[in-house]
Design an enzyme around this catalytic site. Structure first.
Site, PDB file in Angstrom:
ATOM      1  CB  CYS A  92      -0.938  -0.019   1.202  1.00 59.20           C
ATOM      2  SG  CYS A  92      -0.091  -0.011   2.798  1.00 59.20           S
ATOM      3  CB  ALA A  93       0.334   4.761   0.873  1.00 58.83           C
TER       4      ALA A  93
END
Length: 466
Positions: free
Chosen positions: A27-28
């Site tokens: 993810c980020a």
């Protein structure tokens, strides 16, 4: 060999090798592994790898924190190995099979709302910018007054700020159908039916207009800005579509399945689900407003203290619905003003550790982690530094409570959601900016001072680094 490739190899080895990895994605900020045998994971070795800022098991995944930007580069190297890679949504489905029923339910709730957040963030920024340019002091710099602003320009700003909330049920129904295995476009159309212009506008009814009455006792209105009716309709609609598709011959599937799904769900949504869950939603909002309205800044103390504890459990996405409802009904978001102090305070605690420690690796970890928190992402600071040593995390919680108390006393409220601390300044351009900065500085200062004085010492952690 490049540094990132070496890190990727060490990471794969430390989690038990390729044969222990069911799938990997990111993810980020985090690398996310689904692990076959958790006992084969050498957690200490993982946390000693360069650039790793923390690691933990959560929601059926082993999540390794690298931070924004870095995680993408490490993933590029990991993807070169003979591993099964997947999208985040695909892995979420696999992870969804693990954990207890409550964890799975909350994770699913997050999967529905997280894709919608970027649009709501943009809408909040539009609200903040409109608040900024409409201030008399700002207009005066250009020799203008509010009377000089054209009606067409105001109409355009309303398009920017109102569209996402007017069609929110369509966004929610789309995302819910997607998560529960239905056809997303059917979800979009079902959601649009809930805000059809043929129905009395929800805001008009709230202002005194009469709803449509079916069968003499069922009130039917548009559900502009509503969350629960679209969410529940999306769950039932997706399951209904799959049930119909199983029973319809393939030759007629294209025609019969969407027809029956939309027909049955439009009836259920407008006459049963909508009226019932609109009332439920109202009660939830009333409870939230009661908590936020507690006297003497109690709401700020409670929410500011416990927010990051909730983040650790991974269930914080459940508050997305609350923030949406606050923005829809109040036009602002006092919850954001409180939790930004909780985020900032964890950054202040990590900063204190980074400046106080003489250990080079910890300093190199804590300093960028604090910056990440000041940009609104606390996971590196929490899992990489504060929670690892315990006391800094507690001091961060106290700092969050202090900042939250001040935010509640000052009745601070943002124009949007999902961004905090430095990026969050864009939500407070309507005359609240100085107060917002003050709240964050107080939270950071309290957490920093307490951590410096009582929360961390290299001597206390000597055994860990021996």
């Amino acid at each position: 060999m490049s540094e990132n490739k070496r890190i990727a190899e060490e990471l794969i080895k430390s989690v038990g090798g390729p044969e222990n990895i069911e799938s990997v994605t990111h993810c980020a900020t985090r690398m996310r592994f689904i692990i076959l045998d958790e006992e084969k994971v050498d957690k200490e070795s993982v946390e000693e790898i360069d650039k790793v800022k923390g690691a933990f098991f959560n929601s059926g995944q082993y999540q390794v924190i690298f931070g924004t930007g870095t995680v993408n580069r490490i993933y590029e190297e990991i993807a070169k190995f003979d591993l099964k890679t997947s999208t985040k949504s695909e892995q979420s489905k696999e992870a969804g099979k693990k954990g207890n029923k409550l964890q799975r339910a909350i994770r699913t709730f997050g999967d529905v709302f997280v894709p919608i957040i970027p649009v709501l963030v943009a809408t909040g920024l539009f609200m903040g910018l409109r608040g900024l340019i409409m201030q008399e002091e700002i207009l005066a710099l250009f020799g203008l007054t509010t009377d000089d602003i054209s009606a067409n320009f105001l109409l355009y700003t309303e398009i920017l700020t109102d569209t996402a909330f007017i069609f929110l049920p369509a966004l929610i129904a789309w995302s819910t159908f997607r998560v529960f295995g239905g056809t997303p476009i059917i979800g979009v159309v079902l959601g649009l039916m809930l805000v059809s212009p043929a129905l009395p506008n929800a805001w008009g009814v709230a202002a005194g207009a009469e709803p449509l009455m079916f069968f003499g006792f069922i009130p039917v209105v548009g559900y502009q800005g509503a969350v629960l009716p679209a969410f529940i309709a999306g769950i039932i609609g997706a399951k209904l579509e799959k049930a119909i598709r199983k029973r319809v011959p393939e030759t007629f599937d294209l025609i019969v399945t969407p027809f029956l799904t939309l027909l049955l769900m439009s009836i259920a949504s407008l006459f049963i689900i909508g009226p019932i869950f609109h009332i439920v939603e109202t009660y939830i909002l009333d409870i939230a407003l009661f908590v936020l309205g507690l006297p003497f800044g109690l709401a700020g103390i409670l929410l500011g203290f416990f927010n990051q504890i909730i983040v650790i459990t991974g269930v914080h996405h459940i508050f997305n619905m609350l923030e949406i409802q606050l923005l829809e009904n109040l036009g602002n978001n006092p919850y954001n003003a409180i939790i930004t102090s909780a985020v900032a305070a964890q950054g202040g605690a990590a900063l204190a550790v980074g400046l106080k420690t003489k250990r080079k690796k910890l300093k190199a970890l804590a300093m960028p982690s604090s910056l990440s928190a000041f940009l609104g992402i606390t996971e590196p600071a929490i899992f990489g530094v504060n929670l690892r040593y315990g006391k800094p995390f507690l001091m961060g919680l106290i700092g969050g409570a202090a900042g939250g108390f001040l935010a509640a006393i000052l009745k601070l409220a943002g124009s949007g959601m999902a961004i905090t601390v430095i990026p969050g300044t864009l939500l407070y351009l309507d005359g609240q900016l100085l107060l917002y900065i003050l709240v964050n500085l107080v939270a950071i200062a309290v957490a920093f001072v307490l951590t410096w004085m009582f929360g961390y010492s290299d001597k206390d952690t000597q055994k860990e680094h021996a």
